[in-house]
Scaffold this motif. Structure first.
Motif, mmCIF file in Angstrom:
data_model
loop_
_atom_site.group_PDB
_atom_site.id
_atom_site.type_symbol
_atom_site.label_atom_id
_atom_site.label_comp_id
_atom_site.label_asym_id
_atom_site.label_seq_id
_atom_site.Cartn_x
_atom_site.Cartn_y
_atom_site.Cartn_z
ATOM 1 N N LEU A 224 0.822 -1.212 0.000
ATOM 2 C CA LEU A 224 0.000 0.000 0.000
ATOM 3 C C LEU A 224 0.855 1.260 0.000
ATOM 4 O O LEU A 224 0.503 2.263 -0.635
ATOM 5 C CB LEU A 224 -0.939 0.006 1.204
ATOM 6 N N ARG A 228 0.763 4.528 -2.537
ATOM 7 C CA ARG A 228 0.592 5.911 -2.046
ATOM 8 C C ARG A 228 1.764 6.804 -2.449
ATOM 9 O O ARG A 228 1.579 7.976 -2.757
ATOM 10 C CB ARG A 228 0.418 5.891 -0.520
ATOM 11 N N LEU A 260 -7.869 2.713 1.703
ATOM 12 C CA LEU A 260 -7.631 3.286 0.379
ATOM 13 C C LEU A 260 -8.840 4.080 -0.107
ATOM 14 O O LEU A 260 -8.695 5.059 -0.852
ATOM 15 C CB LEU A 260 -7.287 2.177 -0.617
#
Length: 789
Positions: A224, A228, A260
């Protein structure tokens, strides 16, 4: 205990029960069984077994190593450090775990420096030793070059923080070269690729990082942070649509990572696409069965973005969808209402929570914070102390108790409360800012910079943290850094009053008085209800020696706002500084005719009036006004001490003694009260010289540079026939103020008591030549000279 919980416990017992009676065998078995749990991701059970191995052998290096690994797995790097150090100390030199322990310790140190954006020389040296050892054993060591790259990147970031662009770019290029080399040794390692891309982005080389991130995500869709970082990189370049597509792809690749969706909602909010924000949050709430915090997160999302009304609506919907969580949502609503300044509405909801559960620690803490806001300081402290005792994990109560203690001037206890609030909730910015303010107040400017930087790790745009940092840089005389910070803040928010006020102060320090006046005036014009900007402007004018112009500026505001009593207080103070004492008396008497004679403002006005009369040498009028101040403010140590000084000056020593004693009951270490009380006791018939000596010594400890306090101590030594001690004290006084006749006189007395007539005569003659301060003193000097002959 349920069967579900009982089965793992029995399994753990079975594993440990079969151990042999041989301590060596037992400790190895504990570690082996711990490893089985570790491999299954059951880190708590593994930790228990490793600790049991250490009970068998406190010098078992492998158990320390394994225990450190479990601490790292559960994100407790601070605990890991101690275990890793012991492992490195105890593991055999040929143990394969030894180098890994050193490597992991270096990683912890690097993470600490990265997160805190500072370079610690001791930690750097330790990492450098590990890197050197790795590269000596293998010049192509993957870990050696990986750590070296991270260390260089940390150095570069530190240089950027110090605005040393040339040094920063030089170190950054070295870091990029190291990461490229590391990537060639083991291509595709997610950490190395991420650091390489991050370094290139910092060097503003944007094309390659984008490709690196995209290639990494082809095989590691679950990362993740990489999604980002790629999103932020594109956003920074103004590629809004492409950045949005990255977020949507991340959501498609990770449909169960609901955070998210909040990222996407934030993106739409920044783009002012309100309808899309609503759609994303509705999608989030449609997953409430899998993500029970959906309503809470939606409300917090709006709260962070400053939309309090919508945040409350989300929390109210949360209550309807899950009534079992009503109290949690009520507390969230209270937090929003408090931020909006709607304290009465918040109080009503809080009272309802307490009615249902009088022992609710959060509600008790909020009730206490409301007492604090109302000025009921001691009541708030008592209640908050009760809350933190009964609910030690209540970080808000710790924070509010710190606020109350700080307001009372209990600095160290306040620091402990703020620190505990931060420990319990590291992202609690309010506690970090309060700690920063405390450090500024205590002139701990280096610590304040560190605290501000730590707060900015959680919220990089936080204006409060940046203001703490700029104020600390002013204190450290790093004025260019402070000015750059303030200019950045004002560029983003021209109406930031705190930034304007600090800019005014900075311009005063740089003697840019015209710019300082302008900054202070803007600060005041933005909010005339807060007079600090006006007072800053007036102070700047006074620094230029323009007393009359300062009074004209203040007089104009007084005429504009005739009901603003604080302006009349300021006018009185300004008149005192301009030596216009009759004008000051008129202002204070004007105030006393218009305020409640029992109010705090009346007490303050009486006190100021007394001080002006004292400056005019009208001691009877000063005494009358000061006694009235005492009647209104009986527990104000400054008033009591000033009253004692007046009584002392009028020769009313016994009354003065009583007032000094009252002062010390409120402010036990007041050096003036200690000194003057010691002097009165030493010169009173039958006075307690031992107690007087104690008071004088305490006064000197508090103010060692004040010669008058030392002089009192020396006189007490004389009274106790301790001539050598007295001589040492008086010689110091004479060294500080060579032409002061009293100190020469007292030094002569001390030499005479010791029997050294020659030196006594020299000092007494010098005292006489320096023009004694009173007729009494002159006669005393001549009398001693006559005795010497």
């Amino acid at each position: 205990m349920s069967m579900r919980l009982l089965i793992p416990a029995l399994a753990l017992l079975a594993l440990t029960a079969g151990c042999s009676r041989d301590p060596e065998a037992r400790k190895r078995r504990y570690v082996e069984n711990g490893n089985r749990y570790f491999d299954k991701g059951k880190y708590r059970q593994a930790s228990i077994l490793y600790r049991r191995a250490l009970k068998e052998d406190t010098k078992y290096g492998e158990a320390y190593y394994r225990l450190a690994l479990t601490s790292l797995k559960v994100s407790q790097p601070a605990d890991a450090v101690g275990s890793l150090r012991r492992a490195i100390e105890l593991l055999p030199s040929n143990a394969p775990q030894l180098m890994d322990a050193k490597t992991k310790l270096s990683e912890v140190f690097l993470r600490f420096m990265e997160q805190n954006r500072r370079r610690d020389s001791e930690l750097v040296a330790e990492v450098e030793r590990t890197v050197a050892e790795l590269l000596k054993a293998d010049p192509k060591s993957f870990d050696g070059h990986r750590l070296q790259g991270r260390l260089l990147l940390t150095v570069a970031q530190q240089a950027f923080e110090k605005r040393s662009a040339e040094e920063a770019l030089k170190e950054l290029q070295k870091a990029i070269d190291e990461f490229r080399l590391t990537n060639s040794l083991k291509g595709g390692d997610p950490e190395v690729v991420t650091y390489l891309a991050r370094s290139l982005s910092t060097a503003r080389q944007f094309d390659e990082p984008e490709r690196l991130y995209r290639d990494l995500l082809k095989t590691h869709k679950e990362l993740l942070d990489v999604h980002r970082e790629l999103y932020r990189l594109l956003l920074f370049q103004g590629k809004i649509a492409v950045a949005e597509a990255v977020l949507k792809k991340a959501i498609d690749d990770n449909p169960k990572e609901f955070s998210l969706l909040l990222d996407l909602a934030t993106h739409y909010y920044r783009e002012r696409r309100r309808d899309d924000v609503v759609k994303v949050l509705e999608r989030l709430k449609s997953n409430a069965k899998e993500f029970p915090q959906a309503w809470e997160q939606a409300g917090l999302f709006y709260f962070r973005l400053g939309d309090g009304a919508e945040a409350i609506r989300q929390f109210e919907e949360g209550i309807k969808s899950d009534s079992a969580q009503k109290v949690k949502y009520q507390k969230l609503i209270i937090e929003v209402l408090m931020a909006q300044g709607k304290k009465e509405e918040a109080r009503k909801i809080n009272d309802a929570i307490l009615a249902a559960n009088p022992k609710d620690s959060d509600a008790q803490g909020l009730q206490a914070s409301m007492l604090l806001d109302k000025g009921e300081l001691q009541a708030a402290i008592n209640q908050l102390q009760s809350v933190v005792m009964n609910a030690p994990d209540n970080f808000v109560a710790h924070f509010n108790l710190g606020r109350a203690l700080m307001e009372r001037g209990d600095w160290e206890p306040a620091r402990q409360r703020f620190t505990e609030a931060i420990r319990l909730k590291p992202d609690y910015i309010a506690a970090r800012l309060a700690l920063g303010q405390l450090q500024l107040t205590r002139r701990e400017f280096d610590l304040a910079v560190k605290t501000a930087n730590e707060a900015l790790q959680f919220d990089r745009a936080n204006a409060g943290a940046r203001l703490v940092r700029s104020a600390a840089n002013i204190g450290l005389n790093q004025l260019s850094s402070a000015r750059e910070e303030l200019n950045d803040l004002l560029k983003a928010s021209p109406g930031n009053q705190d930034a304007l006020f600090q800019l005014g102060l900075l311009n005063v320090i740089d003697r840019k008085y015209k710019d300082a006046e302008e900054a202070y005036r803007k600060c005041y014009d933005l909010n005339p209800g807060n007079s600090r900007g006006l007072m800053g402007q007036i102070e700047t004018i006074m620094l230029q020696g323009q007393d009359e112009r300062a009074m004209q500026v203040l007089r104009a505001e007084t005429q504009k706002y005739p009901a603003r009593l604080e302006f009349r207080v300021a006018m009185g103070n300004l008149a005192v500084r301009a030596k216009k004492l009759d004008l000051a008396i008129g202002e204070y008497r004007w105030l006393l005719d218009r305020v409640d004679k029992k109010s705090a403002m009346a007490g303050d006005s009486y006190f100021r009036l007394a001080e002006v009369y004292r400056m005019k040498n009208d001691l009877p009028s000063a005494l009358e006004a000061m006694q009235k101040a005492k009647d209104v403010l009986p527990n104000n140590s400054t008033v009591l001490n000033s009253l004692a000084i007046l009584l002392d000056a009028l020769g009313r020593r016994q009354e003065a003694k009583t007032m000094y004693e009252s002062t010390l009951r409120l402010e036990g270490e007041n050096p003036i009260a200690l000194n003057n009380l010691a002097f009165i006791m030493a010169n009173s018939e039958g006075g307690d010289l031992d107690q007087a000596l104690t008071y004088a010594q305490r006064a000197k400890q508090k103010r060692p540079q004040i010669a008058e306090i030392s002089d009192t101590l020396g006189l007490i030594y004389l009274k106790k026939n301790l001539a050598d001690n007295a001589i040492e004290i008086f010689k110091d006084c004479v060294a500080k103020v060579p032409k002061h006749p009293t100190y020469r006189y007292h030094l002569g007395m001390a030499y005479l008591q010791k029997g050294d007539k020659a030196r006594a005569k020299t000092e007494l003659q010098a005292a006489l030549a320096s023009k004694p301060l009173s007729k009494e003193e002159e006669e005393g000097i001549k009398e001693l000279l006559a005795r010497i002959g």
